[in-house]
Design an enzyme around this catalytic site. Sequence first.
Site, PDB file in Angstrom:
ATOM      1  N   CYS A  93       0.862  -1.182   0.000  1.00 32.55           N
ATOM      2  CA  CYS A  93       0.000   0.000   0.000  1.00 32.55           C
ATOM      3  C   CYS A  93       0.899   1.233   0.000  1.00 32.55           C
ATOM      4  O   CYS A  93       2.116   1.125  -0.174  1.00 32.55           O
ATOM      5  CB  CYS A  93      -0.939  -0.006   1.198  1.00 32.55           C
ATOM      6  SG  CYS A  93      -0.093   0.001   2.797  1.00 32.55           S
ATOM      7  N   THR A  94       0.342   2.405   0.218  1.00 27.65           N
ATOM      8  CA  THR A  94       1.107   3.651   0.083  1.00 27.65           C
ATOM      9  C   THR A  94       2.252   3.740   1.081  1.00 27.65           C
ATOM     10  O   THR A  94       3.410   3.912   0.697  1.00 27.65           O
ATOM     11  CB  THR A  94       0.191   4.869   0.258  1.00 27.65           C
ATOM     12  OG1 THR A  94      -0.910   4.765  -0.641  1.00 27.65           O
ATOM     13  CG2 THR A  94       0.947   6.156  -0.026  1.00 27.65           C
TER      14      THR A  94
END
Length: 303
Positions: free
Chosen positions: A177-178
Amino acid sequence: MAPFVVAALYHFAHLPDFAALREPLRAVCAQAGVSGSLLLASEGINGTIAGSRAGIDAVLGYLHADARFAALEHKESTATEMPFAKLKVKLKREIVTMGVPDVDPVRLVGTYVDPPQWNALLTDPEVLVIDTRNAYESKIGTFSNAVSPQTQSFREFPDYVDRELRGQEHRPIALFCTGGIRCEKATAYLREQGFAQVYHLRGGILKYLEQVPARQSLWQGECYVFDDRVAVGHGLRPGQTCRCDACGQPLTPVEQASPDYDAGIHCPHCLAALTPARRAMLEMRRAQEAARVHVGDDAPRID
């Protein structure tokens, strides 16, 4: 050197007194001249802040002084303009909302994989690599060979697991994810659901783009970020993605070149829903913004 340091941070920790942490943390941020958004919950802290080098160091130092945040890590990038309009410190039920009670990454989590070793998972045909971000984030950039669940919110991830992953409990699964928070919580959920080989990218895409040279990278596109920069690329340099002022969707350079994009009025995602009344309002707002650029803040304004 860019004048603003941007620090993305999160840390899972047991914080039964999280509500009492809000005002002291807000005061430290304000004193340090730091803006951004921080979330506190009984499961930890999450957020992104920006300020001077000294200001960011002061906030991080304050957090690290609490033994529960001693191991807190953060990702840094820079911005030439302040990417946040104000400071927000909010209390939440979860620092990243999955909506499933008792998922606890402090107790049980997947295997961390540092960015330099991440490519080995991406190129292993036996490994299922899953992008735990939402569809609007994945569309502007993701890893080669990664699967996007096409979720609209992280709350949909458990349904995706039930729908698509049941029966693959013994297959190696790698999540990203980020900044690391969603995939860390997602690995905790998968482990609790009986998945045996679960990995996640330590520090998320941001740490990968910071540490892995572009010539060795398997990242394609840009990484969406939740501030006014909209997206960053390799080396965490600001990208070319912009945000539609009408609907908020991130727009790739190709979408910005579309005849369906009129800055401040509509983009390919919201044109079909644009009513004449809303068009008129947005056109007036755009004219006001243009007038303010030329004559200053005394120009009349519609709220």
